[in-house]
Design a protein around this motif. Structure first.
Motif, PDB file in Angstrom:
ATOM      1  N   ALA A   1       7.301  18.078  -9.551  1.00 29.01           N
ATOM      2  CA  ALA A   1       7.034  19.042 -10.615  1.00 29.01           C
ATOM      3  C   ALA A   1       5.735  19.792 -10.343  1.00 29.01           C
ATOM      4  O   ALA A   1       5.656  21.019 -10.535  1.00 29.01           O
ATOM      5  CB  ALA A   1       6.962  18.323 -11.962  1.00 29.01           C
ATOM      6  N   ILE A   2       4.717  19.089  -9.893  1.00 39.25           N
ATOM      7  CA  ILE A   2       3.448  19.725  -9.550  1.00 39.25           C
ATOM      8  C   ILE A   2       3.646  20.686  -8.393  1.00 39.25           C
ATOM      9  O   ILE A   2       3.163  21.822  -8.398  1.00 39.25           O
ATOM     10  CB  ILE A   2       2.393  18.652  -9.190  1.00 39.25           C
ATOM     11  CG1 ILE A   2       1.993  17.864 -10.446  1.00 39.25           C
ATOM     12  CG2 ILE A   2       1.170  19.291  -8.530  1.00 39.25           C
ATOM     13  CD1 ILE A   2       1.110  16.676 -10.153  1.00 39.25           C
ATOM     14  N   HIS A   3       4.391  20.253  -7.385  1.00 35.81           N
ATOM     15  CA  HIS A   3       4.589  21.056  -6.180  1.00 35.81           C
ATOM     16  C   HIS A   3       5.364  22.339  -6.487  1.00 35.81           C
ATOM     17  O   HIS A   3       5.123  23.378  -5.860  1.00 35.81           O
ATOM     18  CB  HIS A   3       5.343  20.225  -5.134  1.00 35.81           C
ATOM     19  CG  HIS A   3       5.228  20.757  -3.750  1.00 35.81           C
ATOM     20  ND1 HIS A   3       4.079  20.624  -2.983  1.00 35.81           N
ATOM     21  CD2 HIS A   3       6.116  21.438  -2.969  1.00 35.81           C
ATOM     22  CE1 HIS A   3       4.268  21.191  -1.802  1.00 35.81           C
ATOM     23  NE2 HIS A   3       5.496  21.701  -1.766  1.00 35.81           N
ATOM     24  N   SER A   4       6.248  22.278  -7.468  1.00 36.24           N
ATOM     25  CA  SER A   4       7.073  23.451  -7.800  1.00 36.24           C
ATOM     26  C   SER A   4       6.249  24.587  -8.394  1.00 36.24           C
ATOM     27  O   SER A   4       6.694  25.734  -8.419  1.00 36.24           O
ATOM     28  CB  SER A   4       8.184  23.055  -8.782  1.00 36.24           C
ATOM     29  OG  SER A   4       7.639  22.673 -10.035  1.00 36.24           O
TER      30      SER A   4
ATOM     31  N   THR B   1       6.256   8.055  -9.411  1.00 36.36           N
ATOM     32  CA  THR B   1       5.493   9.306  -9.303  1.00 36.36           C
ATOM     33  C   THR B   1       6.239  10.401  -8.554  1.00 36.36           C
ATOM     34  O   THR B   1       5.764  11.538  -8.496  1.00 36.36           O
ATOM     35  CB  THR B   1       4.150   9.062  -8.598  1.00 36.36           C
ATOM     36  OG1 THR B   1       4.403   8.571  -7.264  1.00 36.36           O
ATOM     37  CG2 THR B   1       3.301   8.060  -9.360  1.00 36.36           C
ATOM     38  N   LYS B   2       7.380  10.091  -7.995  1.00 31.56           N
ATOM     39  CA  LYS B   2       8.104  11.075  -7.175  1.00 31.56           C
ATOM     40  C   LYS B   2       8.387  12.354  -7.963  1.00 31.56           C
ATOM     41  O   LYS B   2       8.071  13.470  -7.498  1.00 31.56           O
ATOM     42  CB  LYS B   2       9.408  10.487  -6.650  1.00 31.56           C
ATOM     43  CG  LYS B   2      10.279  11.509  -5.915  1.00 31.56           C
ATOM     44  CD  LYS B   2      11.638  10.947  -5.526  1.00 31.56           C
ATOM     45  CE  LYS B   2      12.570  12.050  -5.054  1.00 31.56           C
ATOM     46  NZ  LYS B   2      13.917  11.547  -4.701  1.00 31.56           N
TER      47      LYS B   2
ATOM     48  N   THR C   1      -5.582  20.730  -8.384  1.00 27.82           N
ATOM     49  CA  THR C   1      -6.555  19.785  -8.945  1.00 27.82           C
ATOM     50  C   THR C   1      -7.283  19.003  -7.868  1.00 27.82           C
ATOM     51  O   THR C   1      -8.319  18.398  -8.125  1.00 27.82           O
ATOM     52  CB  THR C   1      -5.865  18.791  -9.883  1.00 27.82           C
ATOM     53  OG1 THR C   1      -4.978  17.950  -9.125  1.00 27.82           O
ATOM     54  CG2 THR C   1      -5.091  19.513 -10.975  1.00 27.82           C
ATOM     55  N   LYS C   2      -6.713  18.991  -6.663  1.00 26.81           N
ATOM     56  CA  LYS C   2      -7.231  18.204  -5.530  1.00 26.81           C
ATOM     57  C   LYS C   2      -7.110  16.706  -5.792  1.00 26.81           C
ATOM     58  O   LYS C   2      -7.692  15.907  -5.066  1.00 26.81           O
ATOM     59  CB  LYS C   2      -8.683  18.592  -5.216  1.00 26.81           C
ATOM     60  CG  LYS C   2      -8.856  20.048  -4.827  1.00 26.81           C
ATOM     61  CD  LYS C   2     -10.284  20.396  -4.506  1.00 26.81           C
ATOM     62  CE  LYS C   2     -11.163  20.503  -5.734  1.00 26.81           C
ATOM     63  NZ  LYS C   2     -10.771  21.630  -6.596  1.00 26.81           N
ATOM     64  N   ASN C   3      -6.356  16.322  -6.819  1.00 29.48           N
ATOM     65  CA  ASN C   3      -6.149  14.913  -7.120  1.00 29.48           C
ATOM     66  C   ASN C   3      -5.198  14.288  -6.107  1.00 29.48           C
ATOM     67  O   ASN C   3      -4.281  14.932  -5.606  1.00 29.48           O
ATOM     68  CB  ASN C   3      -5.582  14.726  -8.530  1.00 29.48           C
ATOM     69  CG  ASN C   3      -6.605  15.032  -9.605  1.00 29.48           C
ATOM     70  OD1 ASN C   3      -7.810  14.949  -9.366  1.00 29.48           O
ATOM     71  ND2 ASN C   3      -6.139  15.396 -10.784  1.00 29.48           N
ATOM     72  N   LEU C   4      -5.414  13.010  -5.850  1.00 29.75           N
ATOM     73  CA  LEU C   4      -4.530  12.245  -4.980  1.00 29.75           C
ATOM     74  C   LEU C   4      -3.555  11.460  -5.851  1.00 29.75           C
ATOM     75  O   LEU C   4      -3.960  10.725  -6.744  1.00 29.75           O
ATOM     76  CB  LEU C   4      -5.333  11.280  -4.112  1.00 29.75           C
ATOM     77  CG  LEU C   4      -4.515  10.331  -3.226  1.00 29.75           C
ATOM     78  CD1 LEU C   4      -3.824  11.110  -2.116  1.00 29.75           C
ATOM     79  CD2 LEU C   4      -5.401   9.237  -2.653  1.00 29.75           C
ATOM     80  N   ILE C   5      -2.268  11.621  -5.581  1.00 27.21           N
ATOM     81  CA  ILE C   5      -1.238  10.897  -6.318  1.00 27.21           C
ATOM     82  C   ILE C   5      -0.536   9.966  -5.337  1.00 27.21           C
ATOM     83  O   ILE C   5       0.026  10.413  -4.328  1.00 27.21           O
ATOM     84  CB  ILE C   5      -0.209  11.855  -6.952  1.00 27.21           C
ATOM     85  CG1 ILE C   5      -0.917  12.872  -7.852  1.00 27.21           C
ATOM     86  CG2 ILE C   5       0.832  11.071  -7.752  1.00 27.21           C
ATOM     87  CD1 ILE C   5       0.004  13.950  -8.380  1.00 27.21           C
TER      88      ILE C   5
ATOM     89  N   ALA D   1       0.856  -1.185   0.000  1.00 26.27           N
ATOM     90  CA  ALA D   1       0.000   0.000   0.000  1.00 26.27           C
ATOM     91  C   ALA D   1       0.891   1.234   0.000  1.00 26.27           C
ATOM     92  O   ALA D   1       2.005   1.198   0.528  1.00 26.27           O
ATOM     93  CB  ALA D   1      -0.927   0.016   1.213  1.00 26.27           C
ATOM     94  N   GLU D   2       0.373   2.315  -0.599  1.00 26.39           N
ATOM     95  CA  GLU D   2       1.173   3.525  -0.769  1.00 26.39           C
ATOM     96  C   GLU D   2       0.464   4.744  -0.174  1.00 26.39           C
ATOM     97  O   GLU D   2      -0.756   4.890  -0.317  1.00 26.39           O
ATOM     98  CB  GLU D   2       1.429   3.783  -2.261  1.00 26.39           C
ATOM     99  CG  GLU D   2       2.189   2.658  -2.945  1.00 26.39           C
ATOM    100  CD  GLU D   2       2.205   2.788  -4.458  1.00 26.39           C
ATOM    101  OE1 GLU D   2       3.016   2.086  -5.088  1.00 26.39           O
ATOM    102  OE2 GLU D   2       1.391   3.576  -5.007  1.00 26.39           O
ATOM    103  N   SER D   3       1.236   5.603   0.480  1.00 28.45           N
ATOM    104  CA  SER D   3       0.690   6.870   0.959  1.00 28.45           C
ATOM    105  C   SER D   3       0.414   7.778  -0.242  1.00 28.45           C
ATOM    106  O   SER D   3       0.879   7.519  -1.353  1.00 28.45           O
ATOM    107  CB  SER D   3       1.666   7.549   1.921  1.00 28.45           C
ATOM    108  OG  SER D   3       1.810   6.795   3.104  1.00 28.45           O
ATOM    109  N   GLY D   4      -0.356   8.849  -0.004  1.00 32.23           N
ATOM    110  CA  GLY D   4      -0.743   9.705  -1.112  1.00 32.23           C
ATOM    111  C   GLY D   4      -0.495  11.178  -0.856  1.00 32.23           C
ATOM    112  O   GLY D   4      -0.546  11.651   0.291  1.00 32.23           O
TER     113      GLY D   4
END
Length: 228
Positions: free
Chosen positions: A173-176, A167-168, A157-161, A148-151
């Protein structure tokens, strides 16, 4: 098999509702005897099942010995309840006259979509609150077995990755692109690395601390979207 929201069969709902009213009356009467009617009215929060139909809510209200002023609504966080069903549930709650309630609290909503539905339904005022643990749960979903993976929640977008080696870089890139995030990209990268270490079976106080920091980020995403 899905989770059961009711401990009794559907045909027994009326009896359960009546017993719920009896329990509420016992609490109210105890408060009233201890410190008076005004105190009882000011502190008691009456809890109801948000999936009750209109006639079931009317039954519950008819069995109460007091007029509920503070109301808590539960049972809406199930994955089987989508936004359309949630709107129907909210329509059924009309007999409570929420405009006059001093407090209306949702005991869990099940994530962003339902929180948005509640926000857009038409409730207005500082007397509305929502208890949501989704941002906590998604932060600590990851386990040391790697099954299982944390998100990470995205501010925009409020999307959960889900956090994994693939995905790191996408997350960074999104956070920047975020103007005022809780953590800098450097701080977030350290958090992600330790979360990944945790999910590879190498847990330590540092990896648990990183999951806690991730929780603060996800909570800040919720705060940002509630206030915007």
């Amino acid at each position: 098999m899905g989770a059961r929201l009711n401990i009794l069969e559907k045909k027994s709902n009326n009896k359960l509702i009546e017993l719920s009213a009896v329990y509420s009356n016992i609490i109210y009467d105890g408060l009233k005897r201890a410190k008076g009617t005004q105190y009882a009215n000011s502190v008691i929060t009456t809890i109801i099942n948000g999936t009750w139909e209109r006639h079931e809510i009317d039954l519950f209200l008819s069995k109460l010995d007091y007029n509920p002023d503070k109301i808590a609504i539960g049972a809406l966080s199930s994955t089987s309840i989508n936004s359309t069903i949630l709107k129907n549930c909210l329509d059924n709650l009309d007999p409570f006259n929420f405009e006059r309630a001093t407090q209306l609290h949702f005991l869990g909503c099940g994530g962003f979509r339902k929180a948005k539905t509640i926000k857009e339904y038409g409730f207005d005022g500082n007397n509305i609150s929502v208890d949501c643990s989704t941002f906590i749960n998604r932060s600590i979903d990851g386990n040391t077995r790697g099954t299982a993976e944390s998100g990470y929640f995205d501010y925009n977008t409020k999307n959960l990755i889900r956090i994994n080696p693939r995905t790191k870089n996408e997350i960074l890139a999104i956070h920047s692109s975020i103007k005022n995030p809780l953590y800098t990209c450097e701080e977030l990268e350290e958090i992600l690395d330790r979360v990944l270490t945790h999910q590879c079976g190498n847990s330590s106080p540092e990896t648990y601390n990183a999951r806690a920091k991730l929780m603060f980020h996800n909570a800040d995403v919720y705060r940002y979207n509630v206030e915007s």
